[in-house]
Design a protein around this motif. Structure first.
Motif, mmCIF file in Angstrom:
data_model
loop_
_atom_site.group_PDB
_atom_site.id
_atom_site.type_symbol
_atom_site.label_atom_id
_atom_site.label_comp_id
_atom_site.label_asym_id
_atom_site.label_seq_id
_atom_site.Cartn_x
_atom_site.Cartn_y
_atom_site.Cartn_z
ATOM 1 N N UNK A 141 -1.211 -17.277 8.768
ATOM 2 C CA UNK A 141 0.054 -17.120 9.489
ATOM 3 C C UNK A 141 1.158 -16.522 8.622
ATOM 4 N N UNK A 142 1.330 -17.031 7.429
ATOM 5 C CA UNK A 142 2.403 -16.533 6.557
ATOM 6 C C UNK A 142 2.173 -15.067 6.198
ATOM 7 N N UNK A 143 0.955 -14.732 5.860
ATOM 8 C CA UNK A 143 0.600 -13.347 5.529
ATOM 9 C C UNK A 143 0.896 -12.429 6.713
ATOM 10 N N UNK A 144 0.503 -12.859 7.917
ATOM 11 C CA UNK A 144 0.674 -12.016 9.092
ATOM 12 C C UNK A 144 2.132 -11.922 9.531
ATOM 13 N N UNK A 145 2.893 -12.970 9.341
ATOM 14 C CA UNK A 145 4.322 -12.910 9.659
ATOM 15 C C UNK A 145 5.000 -11.831 8.840
ATOM 16 N N UNK A 147 3.443 -9.288 7.378
ATOM 17 C CA UNK A 147 2.864 -7.999 7.747
ATOM 18 C C UNK A 147 3.531 -7.429 8.987
ATOM 19 N N UNK A 148 3.810 -8.291 9.979
ATOM 20 C CA UNK A 148 4.467 -7.801 11.200
ATOM 21 C C UNK A 148 5.923 -7.471 10.935
ATOM 22 N N UNK A 149 6.599 -8.268 10.107
ATOM 23 C CA UNK A 149 7.986 -7.941 9.749
ATOM 24 C C UNK A 149 8.052 -6.574 9.066
ATOM 25 N N UNK A 150 7.151 -6.333 8.146
ATOM 26 C CA UNK A 150 7.121 -5.041 7.459
ATOM 27 C C UNK A 150 6.868 -3.911 8.445
ATOM 28 N N UNK A 151 5.957 -4.146 9.357
ATOM 29 C CA UNK A 151 5.596 -3.123 10.336
ATOM 30 C C UNK A 151 6.801 -2.761 11.202
ATOM 31 N N UNK A 259 -18.776 12.579 4.942
ATOM 32 C CA UNK A 259 -17.550 13.067 4.313
ATOM 33 C C UNK A 259 -17.837 14.256 3.408
ATOM 34 N N UNK A 260 -18.908 14.192 2.668
ATOM 35 C CA UNK A 260 -19.271 15.289 1.776
ATOM 36 C C UNK A 260 -19.630 16.544 2.556
ATOM 37 N N UNK A 261 -20.379 16.380 3.624
ATOM 38 C CA UNK A 261 -20.820 17.526 4.406
ATOM 39 C C UNK A 261 -19.667 18.217 5.122
ATOM 40 N N UNK A 262 -18.684 17.426 5.560
ATOM 41 C CA UNK A 262 -17.588 18.012 6.339
ATOM 42 C C UNK A 262 -16.307 18.184 5.525
ATOM 43 N N UNK A 263 -16.300 17.701 4.297
ATOM 44 C CA UNK A 263 -15.184 17.967 3.408
ATOM 45 C C UNK A 263 -13.930 17.162 3.657
ATOM 46 N N UNK A 264 -14.067 15.943 4.196
ATOM 47 C CA UNK A 264 -12.869 15.106 4.372
ATOM 48 C C UNK A 264 -12.937 13.908 3.434
ATOM 49 N N UNK A 265 -11.766 13.363 3.038
ATOM 50 C CA UNK A 265 -11.753 12.179 2.178
ATOM 51 C C UNK A 265 -12.130 10.929 2.955
ATOM 52 N N UNK A 266 -12.655 9.960 2.228
ATOM 53 C CA UNK A 266 -13.137 8.721 2.829
ATOM 54 C C UNK A 266 -12.605 7.554 2.024
ATOM 55 N N UNK A 267 -12.054 6.559 2.724
ATOM 56 C CA UNK A 267 -11.552 5.364 2.053
ATOM 57 C C UNK A 267 -12.130 4.120 2.698
ATOM 58 N N UNK A 268 -12.067 3.024 1.969
ATOM 59 C CA UNK A 268 -12.476 1.718 2.484
ATOM 60 C C UNK A 268 -11.343 0.732 2.278
ATOM 61 N N UNK A 269 -11.119 -0.149 3.251
ATOM 62 C CA UNK A 269 -10.088 -1.169 3.122
ATOM 63 C C UNK A 269 -10.575 -2.496 3.684
ATOM 64 N N UNK A 270 -10.106 -3.586 3.095
ATOM 65 C CA UNK A 270 -10.408 -4.925 3.599
ATOM 66 C C UNK A 270 -9.377 -5.395 4.623
ATOM 67 N N UNK A 271 -8.373 -4.570 4.917
ATOM 68 C CA UNK A 271 -7.252 -5.013 5.740
ATOM 69 C C UNK A 271 -7.237 -4.417 7.143
ATOM 70 N N UNK A 272 -8.375 -3.937 7.597
ATOM 71 C CA UNK A 272 -8.540 -3.517 8.986
ATOM 72 C C UNK A 272 -9.859 -4.089 9.479
ATOM 73 N N UNK A 273 -9.818 -4.815 10.581
ATOM 74 C CA UNK A 273 -11.049 -5.396 11.096
ATOM 75 C C UNK A 273 -10.793 -6.624 11.933
ATOM 76 N N UNK A 274 -11.743 -7.537 11.928
ATOM 77 C CA UNK A 274 -11.670 -8.699 12.805
ATOM 78 C C UNK A 274 -11.271 -9.984 12.097
ATOM 79 N N UNK A 275 -10.971 -9.947 10.809
ATOM 80 C CA UNK A 275 -10.608 -11.219 10.184
ATOM 81 C C UNK A 275 -9.102 -11.431 10.238
ATOM 82 N N UNK A 276 -8.651 -12.580 9.727
ATOM 83 C CA UNK A 276 -7.266 -12.992 9.911
ATOM 84 C C UNK A 276 -6.281 -12.270 9.000
#
Length: 284
Positions: A141-145, A147-151, A259-276
């Motif tokens: 809850x505190x983290x998300x509060x 995050x939404x304020x920042x947004x 990404x290599x075949x089409x020449x675009x950058x690729x990133x990974x993040x832990x902050x998009x998905x189904x967890x809290x």
């Protein structure tokens, strides 16, 4: 986006919430949270829960009508969809996108509501938000509060913990325009009038239950739709089942190959998905 005294509309455009104490308490807790921490009132749509008589999700036309009512309500400054499941795409033919466009306000949803987030953005140009509002009353809850304020304050998520896989720095995401969301649900829009324009956008992808083979199939479908020839990059969020199965490295290797075949950058993040700890993402 909103000010104290404004209202947030609650709705279920996908599967209705169950009529049990847990769901009722979650909705009540979220209403209190928005009131106490943001000064916001809430308006509950009549299709938020399953029909009490049939215990089924309300009809597509009813859900679409309820959503249009929230758009038409001038006191409602944003719409929080609290549902998930399978049924969001049922309502698309019943939506009046001119009403939505004339009453512009952001729609917040995740998972199956990737369908609504992207379809409304594609048809109206309104910027929506890939986000699960229920995490505001989760164990984070505190983290998300914050995050939404920042947004709301236009402080964009920095995607702390982002791992660079492609040839560009993660900081270059700050100027990106995002599209996408849940891979399975995003692909429901393929071949329909609601498919968004992908040119010059970063494609966000995540999934909860999809296994390695199903998600690789989804990537192949994106390629066959011409998506990878248009996008400016791809941001890979949580693929929960793949991680549980110990196949994250193999899946990222498949993503890296595209990404290599089409020449675009690729990133990974832990902050998009189904967890809290998943942060809000602007779509469009």
């Amino acid at each position: 986006m909103w000010h104290p005294g404004d209202a947030i509309g609650f709705i279920s455009c996908s599967n209705g919430l169950t009529n049990n104490d847990r769901s009722l308490e979650m909705v009540s807790s979220l209403s209190r949270k928005l009131k106490d921490d943001f000064g916001l009132e809430t308006v509950r749509s009549e299709v938020l829960f399953l029909n009490k008589e049939t215990q089924q999700t309300e009809a597509p036309a009813s859900r679409a009508g309820a959503l249009l009512s929230l758009y038409s309500d001038a006191s409602v400054k944003a719409i929080f969809d609290l549902s998930g499941g399978d049924l969001a795409n049922e309502i698309l033919p019943y939506l009046d996108f001119e009403i939505i466009k004339k009453n512009s306000k952001p729609y917040f949803g995740y998972s199956d509501n990737t369908v609504i987030v992207n379809a409304i953005q594609a048809k109206t140009g309104i910027q929506n938000v890939l986000y699960n509002p229920k995490v505001l009353v989760s164990r984070e809850e505190a983290f998300q509060t914050q995050a939404l304020r920042d947004f709301v304050s236009q402080i964009e998520a920095d995607w702390t913990g982002t791992i660079e896989i492609g040839g560009k720095r993660a900081s270059e995401q700050s100027a990106a325009v995002f599209t996408g969301g849940n891979l399975r649900c995003f692909l429901k829009l393929a071949g329909t009038p609601y498919w968004p324009k992908l040119e010059n956008k970063v494609l966000v992808l995540e999934s909860a239950g999809g296994r390695y083979e199903a998600m690789c199939s989804g990537l192949a479908q994106l390629e066959q739709l011409g998506a990878f020839a248009k996008i400016n990059g791809m941001l890979i969020g949580q693929f929960t089942q793949i991680e549980l199965d110990g196949k994250t490295a193999a899946f990222l290797a498949v993503c890296r190959n595209y990404a290599s075949r089409y020449g675009f950058p690729l990133w990974e993040t832990d902050f998009i998905g189904h967890d809290d700890r998943s942060k809000p993402v602007r779509i469009g």
